[in-house]
Design a protein around this motif. Sequence first.
Motif, short mmCIF file in Angstrom:
data_model
loop_
_atom_site.label_atom_id
_atom_site.label_comp_id
_atom_site.label_asym_id
_atom_site.label_seq_id
_atom_site.Cartn_x
_atom_site.Cartn_y
_atom_site.Cartn_z
N ARG B 143 -23.61 69.25 22.35
CA ARG B 143 -23.53 68.86 23.75
C ARG B 143 -22.81 67.52 23.92
NH1 ARG B 143 -28.77 67.72 26.03
NH2 ARG B 143 -29.49 69.40 24.69
N ALA B 144 -23.12 66.58 23.06
CA ALA B 144 -22.53 65.24 23.18
C ALA B 144 -21.01 65.31 23.01
CB ALA B 144 -23.14 64.32 22.12
N VAL B 145 -20.58 66.16 22.09
CA VAL B 145 -19.14 66.30 21.85
C VAL B 145 -18.47 66.91 23.08
CG1 VAL B 145 -17.41 67.44 20.41
CG2 VAL B 145 -19.47 66.50 19.36
N LYS B 146 -19.12 67.94 23.61
CA LYS B 146 -18.58 68.61 24.80
C LYS B 146 -18.39 67.62 25.93
CE LYS B 146 -20.05 73.37 24.25
NZ LYS B 146 -21.11 74.33 24.55
N SER B 147 -19.41 66.79 26.14
CA SER B 147 -19.32 65.88 27.28
C SER B 147 -18.29 64.79 27.02
CB SER B 147 -20.70 65.31 27.62
OG SER B 147 -20.90 64.07 27.01
N ALA B 148 -18.19 64.33 25.75
CA ALA B 148 -17.21 63.29 25.43
C ALA B 148 -15.79 63.79 25.65
CB ALA B 148 -17.38 62.83 23.98
N LEU B 149 -15.53 65.04 25.24
CA LEU B 149 -14.18 65.57 25.34
C LEU B 149 -13.78 65.94 26.77
CD1 LEU B 149 -14.02 67.79 22.12
CD2 LEU B 149 -12.79 65.67 22.52
N SER B 150 -14.79 66.29 27.59
CA SER B 150 -14.44 66.78 28.92
C SER B 150 -14.08 65.65 29.89
CB SER B 150 -15.60 67.61 29.48
OG SER B 150 -16.72 66.78 29.67
N ASN B 151 -14.57 64.46 29.61
CA ASN B 151 -14.33 63.36 30.54
C ASN B 151 -13.67 62.18 29.83
OD1 ASN B 151 -14.46 61.62 32.73
ND2 ASN B 151 -16.58 61.05 32.33
N PRO B 152 -12.49 61.71 30.19
CA PRO B 152 -11.65 62.13 31.30
C PRO B 152 -10.56 63.13 30.89
CG PRO B 152 -10.83 60.09 30.41
CD PRO B 152 -11.96 60.52 29.52
N LEU B 153 -10.56 63.60 29.65
CA LEU B 153 -9.41 64.41 29.20
C LEU B 153 -9.51 65.89 29.56
CD1 LEU B 153 -8.69 62.87 25.66
CD2 LEU B 153 -7.65 62.29 27.83
N ARG B 154 -10.68 66.31 30.05
CA ARG B 154 -10.90 67.72 30.44
C ARG B 154 -10.57 68.69 29.30
NH1 ARG B 154 -11.34 67.76 35.96
NH2 ARG B 154 -10.57 65.88 36.98
N LEU B 155 -11.01 68.35 28.10
CA LEU B 155 -10.75 69.22 26.96
C LEU B 155 -11.91 70.17 26.73
CD1 LEU B 155 -9.34 66.59 24.43
CD2 LEU B 155 -8.03 68.22 25.80
N THR B 156 -11.59 71.38 26.27
CA THR B 156 -12.63 72.33 25.89
C THR B 156 -12.75 72.28 24.37
OG1 THR B 156 -11.54 73.70 27.52
CG2 THR B 156 -13.38 74.69 26.36
#
Lengths: 238, 364
Positions: B143-156
């Motif tokens: 979960r932490a990785v998902k949230s780090a990547l999604s903001n601000p780069l919007r990566l999946t």
Amino acid sequence: MEEPIIVVDKVNAGYEKLQTLFDVSLEIPRGKITVIVGPNGAGKSTLLKTLFGLTKVYSGRITFEGRDITRLPPHERAKLGMAFIFQLNNVFAELTVKENLRLAGHDLPASVLEERIREVFETFPRLRERLDQKAGTMSGGERQMLAMAIGMIRKPKVFLIDEPTAGLAPKLAREVLENVRKLNEQGYTIVLVEQNVKAGLEIGDKGVLVVSGRIAFDGPAAELLARKDLAKMYLGIS
Amino acid sequence: MVDLNVFTTTTIYASVLALLSLGITLIYMTTRVFNFAHPRLSLVAAYAAATFMAIYARSAHLKPNLEPAETSIGYVTVPFPASFYLVGVVAATVFGVVAALVEYYAILKPLLRRGADYLKLMIATLAYDFILMAVLFLYNTHRAVKSALSNPLRLTPTSLSMTAYDVSIVTEGGTFIAGMFIFSAALAVALAAALYLLLYRTTLGVKMRASIENPPLAEVLGINVERIYAIAWILSGATAGLAGYIMLFATSAGSLKPISATSPADEIVVSAFAGSIVGGVNSIFGSIAGGLLIGYAETYVTQLLQAITGYPEMFQYARVVSMAIVALTLLFAPSGLAGLLRSPRARRLLSRIPVPGRARGGGR
């Protein structure tokens, strides 16, 4: 009497799980030629390689100038002043003569290295003519010459030489042994493994006979040469 | 007529292959093992780069600027400042190196010490490949990785692609040039030059060549061969890392796909090994040339076959092209491109090319 340069004390050694040396004890006298002889597969080369850390030592102790080197890797032994000349593949075939010599003295200051290379050419003038030739394209005798020259660059205290005459024509073999003698005259201690027993022992001061991984004789080379019983039984000389 | 867009994406892909083939060859030449985990090292590096770039962007309050600026060469889009990309390059390189050194010191070296043969080592590299894959699965579903990547780069995190954040140029004539095309091509050239200087102009390079040619002799001459091997692993890891960084920005190049725990390593491993083998397995420069050759061949030979046969799905068979080249190499030139260059005929041809400085000492 002068302290021996290398002392081997009750060494058991071999290659991984294959033990080839059993309880070997030996002293290498400084400034002399020690010749190791014995039948094929007796462990002569293994003994030489063990002195340089190229085999696995299970137990026992090896000292060089009083320092315990039993567990020291080969490149560290080289830095202490030991040189090893392999029977085969003893030069870098893909590199030129010059590159081979430069590599041998890789940790020497540039000016010292150039000086040493000049000294080596005085002993082996033929190498000077081959400076830019790839070592792999030289003849067997020339390669042995280069192998010794590579060893000399670092001015080691002791040379361990593994069967330098193997596969060479008799005339070349004599020349190679003559070069070994010349090295000794310059003050280098030599440990020589030689399959040509008579020629080897003739230039040697000390003779060591290895049989089945054990020392069967350890004494003056001339005495070993005179021992008809041993010569007949183990060395094929009648 | 060569389509420029196809050419640039193919060049990016070919550069990735050149980097990977180089790493595979370096390891084969020193440790004598085919490292099947090699392409996966790139994925580790890519995840590390994306994570660090995301963290950096967030902490420095960076927002992607996708507005093109008008310059003398055309419209240039620079979504982030240079420091952002530098963070990615450094993270990718460092993590590529770390993943490679872990493989060498934790797995292969203990096995070598126990006298493992090349087959056992090869299986061990496969095992490491699976371990890395599992680690990446755990990582990219956290979960932490998902949230780090999604903001601000919007990566999946399970389909990582930063193509949108690449620098790009649209020329006056309307030609689109991806920044990664310039970066990857320059990197391949610079790397070949740097390796040449390292190997042939420095003492370390001569020691490396000596340790590769004859390890026991190098060792008795006082060269720490194990350290030289470690340097080869560092170089191999660094190039894998850089390949991973390029992949991150080039998800449509050649047969590259967005990064996940499996992709594109599982597919590209075939092509990377093909590059290494076609290069001659024992030649560093051969591997770079082999990687480039395979990269271009996969696109252009496939295109040619498509034109000849009229079969529209031919691109699906791109890897058959690389395998066919490998088969032909092994049949007719087993020592690869490097071997061809060393052949007497090639030497005669090469000796006619005047090279400044060669006359000195080489006239014999």
